[in-house]
Design a protein around this motif. Structure first.
Motif, PDB file in Angstrom:
ATOM      1  N   GLY A  99       0.791  -1.230   0.000  1.00  0.00           N
ATOM      2  CA  GLY A  99       0.000   0.000   0.000  1.00  0.00           C
ATOM      3  C   GLY A  99       0.821   1.276   0.000  1.00  0.00           C
ATOM      4  O   GLY A  99       0.295   2.350   0.286  1.00  0.00           O
ATOM      5  N   LEU A 100       2.111   1.181  -0.356  1.00  0.00           N
ATOM      6  CA  LEU A 100       2.991   2.358  -0.337  1.00  0.00           C
ATOM      7  C   LEU A 100       3.096   3.035  -1.704  1.00  0.00           C
ATOM      8  O   LEU A 100       3.469   4.206  -1.782  1.00  0.00           O
ATOM      9  CB  LEU A 100       4.391   1.960   0.142  1.00  0.00           C
ATOM     10  N   ALA A 101       2.799   2.304  -2.771  1.00  0.00           N
ATOM     11  CA  ALA A 101       2.940   2.849  -4.125  1.00  0.00           C
ATOM     12  C   ALA A 101       1.784   2.376  -4.990  1.00  0.00           C
ATOM     13  O   ALA A 101       1.085   1.408  -4.656  1.00  0.00           O
ATOM     14  CB  ALA A 101       4.271   2.427  -4.738  1.00  0.00           C
ATOM     15  N   THR A 102       1.632   3.057  -6.088  1.00  0.00           N
ATOM     16  CA  THR A 102       0.630   2.682  -7.073  1.00  0.00           C
ATOM     17  C   THR A 102       1.259   2.788  -8.458  1.00  0.00           C
ATOM     18  O   THR A 102       2.195   3.565  -8.666  1.00  0.00           O
ATOM     19  CB  THR A 102      -0.622   3.583  -6.968  1.00  0.00           C
ATOM     20  N   VAL A 103       0.755   1.996  -9.397  1.00  0.00           N
ATOM     21  CA  VAL A 103       1.220   2.024 -10.779  1.00  0.00           C
ATOM     22  C   VAL A 103       0.011   2.307 -11.658  1.00  0.00           C
ATOM     23  O   VAL A 103      -1.017   1.646 -11.534  1.00  0.00           O
ATOM     24  CB  VAL A 103       1.867   0.672 -11.193  1.00  0.00           C
ATOM     25  N   LYS A 113       3.994   3.239 -18.141  1.00  0.00           N
ATOM     26  CA  LYS A 113       3.410   3.264 -16.804  1.00  0.00           C
ATOM     27  C   LYS A 113       4.133   4.309 -15.973  1.00  0.00           C
ATOM     28  O   LYS A 113       5.265   4.697 -16.278  1.00  0.00           O
ATOM     29  CB  LYS A 113       3.565   1.903 -16.123  1.00  0.00           C
ATOM     30  N   LYS A 114       3.472   4.739 -14.926  1.00  0.00           N
ATOM     31  CA  LYS A 114       4.085   5.645 -13.959  1.00  0.00           C
ATOM     32  C   LYS A 114       3.874   5.082 -12.568  1.00  0.00           C
ATOM     33  O   LYS A 114       2.799   4.594 -12.235  1.00  0.00           O
ATOM     34  CB  LYS A 114       3.482   7.042 -14.046  1.00  0.00           C
ATOM     35  N   VAL A 115       4.913   5.175 -11.772  1.00  0.00           N
ATOM     36  CA  VAL A 115       4.871   4.727 -10.384  1.00  0.00           C
ATOM     37  C   VAL A 115       4.851   5.967  -9.512  1.00  0.00           C
ATOM     38  O   VAL A 115       5.581   6.927  -9.765  1.00  0.00           O
ATOM     39  CB  VAL A 115       6.117   3.883 -10.030  1.00  0.00           C
ATOM     40  N   SER A 116       4.018   5.946  -8.487  1.00  0.00           N
ATOM     41  CA  SER A 116       3.994   7.059  -7.533  1.00  0.00           C
ATOM     42  C   SER A 116       3.655   6.513  -6.143  1.00  0.00           C
ATOM     43  O   SER A 116       3.155   5.401  -5.997  1.00  0.00           O
ATOM     44  CB  SER A 116       2.990   8.125  -7.960  1.00  0.00           C
ATOM     45  N   LEU A 117       3.976   7.322  -5.156  1.00  0.00           N
ATOM     46  CA  LEU A 117       3.634   6.949  -3.787  1.00  0.00           C
ATOM     47  C   LEU A 117       2.138   7.149  -3.564  1.00  0.00           C
ATOM     48  O   LEU A 117       1.544   8.083  -4.095  1.00  0.00           O
ATOM     49  CB  LEU A 117       4.396   7.820  -2.782  1.00  0.00           C
ATOM     50  N   THR A 118       1.562   6.293  -2.772  1.00  0.00           N
ATOM     51  CA  THR A 118       0.185   6.487  -2.318  1.00  0.00           C
ATOM     52  C   THR A 118       0.226   7.491  -1.168  1.00  0.00           C
ATOM     53  O   THR A 118       1.306   7.878  -0.687  1.00  0.00           O
ATOM     54  CB  THR A 118      -0.413   5.163  -1.800  1.00  0.00           C
TER      55      THR A 118
END
Length: 161
Positions: A99-103, A113-118
């Motif tokens: 639950g720390l990041a989302t794609v 794709k992009k990865v970011s912090l939740t």
């Protein structure tokens, strides 16, 4: 942690008789740099590991994500953190699971794709980073600002190809 297995100057001078390019003072300096780096890394990483269950590699990834709130491509994340794309893929999967990041699909490049912090990941970093930077500051405050600048200059010179 201190290394007790340093070669003596005499041992290095003996090797230098066989290989004249060996410079005993250079070898001793590099071994001391390596020892200091290991002691520093250990003191900082111990807190990250014990208190936050966070490896140095994962921290680097999360810092880059924290610096890029709009998200970042996995390939760029790998390049900025100095790890392989395969490693990033594994790390990101675990961070998503926790639950720390989302794609998400990159809206500009539908193939990417992009990865970011939740929000949870950002909150975690807001909890970790101040203490992490304080530990580093406390350690580095043993040196004056001029000494820190000189150290940076020397390490930069030493690490250039």
């Amino acid at each position: 942690m201190r290394f007790e297995a340093f070669p003596t100057r005499e041992e290095l001078e003996e090797h230098a008789r066989l290989v004249p390019e060996i410079e005993p003072s250079a070898v001793l300096a590099m071994l001391r740099i390596s020892q200091a780096a290991e002691i520093i890394r250990s003191s900082i990483n111990d807190v990250l590991t014990k208190q936050y269950h966070l490896s140095q590699g994962k921290l680097r990834v999360m810092i880059v994500l924290h610096q890029n709130p709009e998200g970042i491509a996995p390939s760029q994340l790998a390049a900025k953190t100095g790890v392989t794309r395969a490693t990033i893929t594994t790390m990101v999967k675990r961070m998503v699971r926790d639950g720390l990041a989302t794609v998400v699909i990159d809206q500009e490049d539908k193939r990417g794709k992009k990865v970011s912090l939740t929000a949870r990941g950002r909150q975690f970093m807001d909890q970790v980073l101040p203490g992490h930077y304080l530990r580093i500051s406390t350690l580095m405050n043993r040196l004056s600002e001029d000494e820190q600048a000189e150290l940076i200059r020397l390490l930069t010179k030493l690490s250039q190809p």
